[in-house]
Design an enzyme around this catalytic site. Structure first.
Site, PDB file in Angstrom:
ATOM      1  N   GLY A   7       0.093  -5.102   0.870  1.00  0.00           N
ATOM      2  CA  GLY A   7      -1.133  -5.072   0.090  1.00  0.00           C
ATOM      3  C   GLY A   7      -0.996  -5.742  -1.255  1.00  0.00           C
TER       4      GLY A   7
ATOM      5  N   GLU B  39       4.222  -5.545   7.208  1.00  0.00           N
ATOM      6  CA  GLU B  39       3.567  -4.478   7.972  1.00  0.00           C
ATOM      7  C   GLU B  39       4.085  -4.348   9.398  1.00  0.00           C
ATOM      8  OE1 GLU B  39       0.570  -5.776   4.819  1.00  0.00           O
ATOM      9  OE2 GLU B  39       2.037  -6.742   6.127  1.00  0.00           O
TER      10      GLU B  39
ATOM     11  N   ALA C 209       0.845  -1.191   0.000  1.00  0.00           N
ATOM     12  CA  ALA C 209       0.000   0.000   0.000  1.00  0.00           C
ATOM     13  C   ALA C 209       0.880   1.240   0.000  1.00  0.00           C
ATOM     14  CB  ALA C 209      -0.913   0.002   1.219  1.00  0.00           C
TER      15      ALA C 209
ATOM     16  N   GLU D 202      -1.587  -9.275  -0.633  1.00  0.00           N
ATOM     17  CA  GLU D 202      -3.007  -9.448  -0.311  1.00  0.00           C
ATOM     18  C   GLU D 202      -3.878  -9.399  -1.563  1.00  0.00           C
ATOM     19  OE1 GLU D 202      -3.348  -7.709   4.206  1.00  0.00           O
ATOM     20  OE2 GLU D 202      -2.886  -6.280   2.594  1.00  0.00           O
TER      21      GLU D 202
END
Length: 258
Positions: free
Chosen positions: A109, A132, A65, A112
């Site tokens: 992300g 993360e 992200a 993911e």
């Protein structure tokens, strides 16, 4: 439609969405996620498309992200907007088969988003991870959940608690990846798989995908019951009749997707 952060192409019955923020290693900013959702919705509504490939560059599928966008958000901010929910989950709402074609980094992300797809095909250069923890937070779009279901508790814990990466072969052995392909000619090899999927009956692809996904949401007995009812349902399709008649006649089926 003109996009700024992705590229969209159609090759036969396959739709291809390429994440395209090369200077940021395809970091998943809000604008990219919004465009991805729009593109997937468009491909879902295109009757000529029967399989969707999501890919990135040779260096990165997506490196995570966009931290610059989220670093100043407060708890109240993310709670109020239900951050990383609706727009990100659009991949999981696709009824057509989706393939994540991963070369280079698929982190945070990016990992993911790849796991939201129905299968991951990885170049031998691919790296997967959930870093993360190094930013003082945890995965927020399924990293602790889909990863655990794919690779088991121990490896998922290792990846989430250390922030380390694994290579494509390790991901293959762990069950995260369906197949590892050579980096040279990677997308051509992915397209062979996508074309094979897209060559089947679209309604059958949809119900088969649904049946596999049910296995993650229910008991074995209920899952088998669901599978059998859907299997019975395929006998109402013209494509089921055509497929079996073609097999008996030793010819290629001519599916009409109904």
């Amino acid at each position: 439609m003109a996009y700024e952060n992705i590229l969209v192409d159609r090759k036969g019955a396959v739709g291809i969405v390429t994440l395209n923020r090369p200077k940021a290693l395809n970091a998943l900013c809000a604008a990219l996620i919004e465009e991805l959702g729009e593109a997937l919705t468009d491909l879902e509504g295109d009757d000529a498309i029967r399989c969707i490939v999501i890919t990135g560059s040779e260096k990165a599928f997506a490196a995570g992200a966009d931290i610059k966008e989220m670093k100043d958000k407060s708890y109240a901010d993310v709670l109020d907007e239900d951050f990383i929910t609706g727009d990100w989950e659009v991949v999981t709402r696709c009824r057509k088969p989706t393939i994540a074609a991963v070369a280079g980094f698929a982190l945070g992300g990016g990992c993911e988003i790849a796991m939201m797809c129905d299968m991951i095909l990885a170049a031998e250069t691919a790296k997967f991870g959930q870093p993360e923890i190094k930013l003082g937070t945890i995965p927020g779009s399924g990293g602790t959940q889909r990863l655990t279901r794919s690779v088991g508790k121990s490896l998922a814990m290792y990846l989430c608690l250390t922030g380390d990466m694994i290579d494509a072969e390790t991901a293959l052995r762990a069950g995260l990846v369906a197949k590892v392909l050579p980096a040279e000619g990677f997308l051509d090899a992915v397209m062979k798989v996508a074309d094979a999927v897209a060559g089947h009956s679209l309604p059958v692809l949809r119900v088969c995908k649904e049946a596999v996904n049910v296995a993650y949401e229910t008991t074995l007995a209920e899952g088998v019951r669901f599978e059998r009812r859907v299997f019975h349902g395929t006998f109402a399709l013209e494509d089921r009749t055509e497929g079996m008649e073609a097999f008996a006649a030793k010819r290629k089926p001519d599916f009409k997707h109904r």
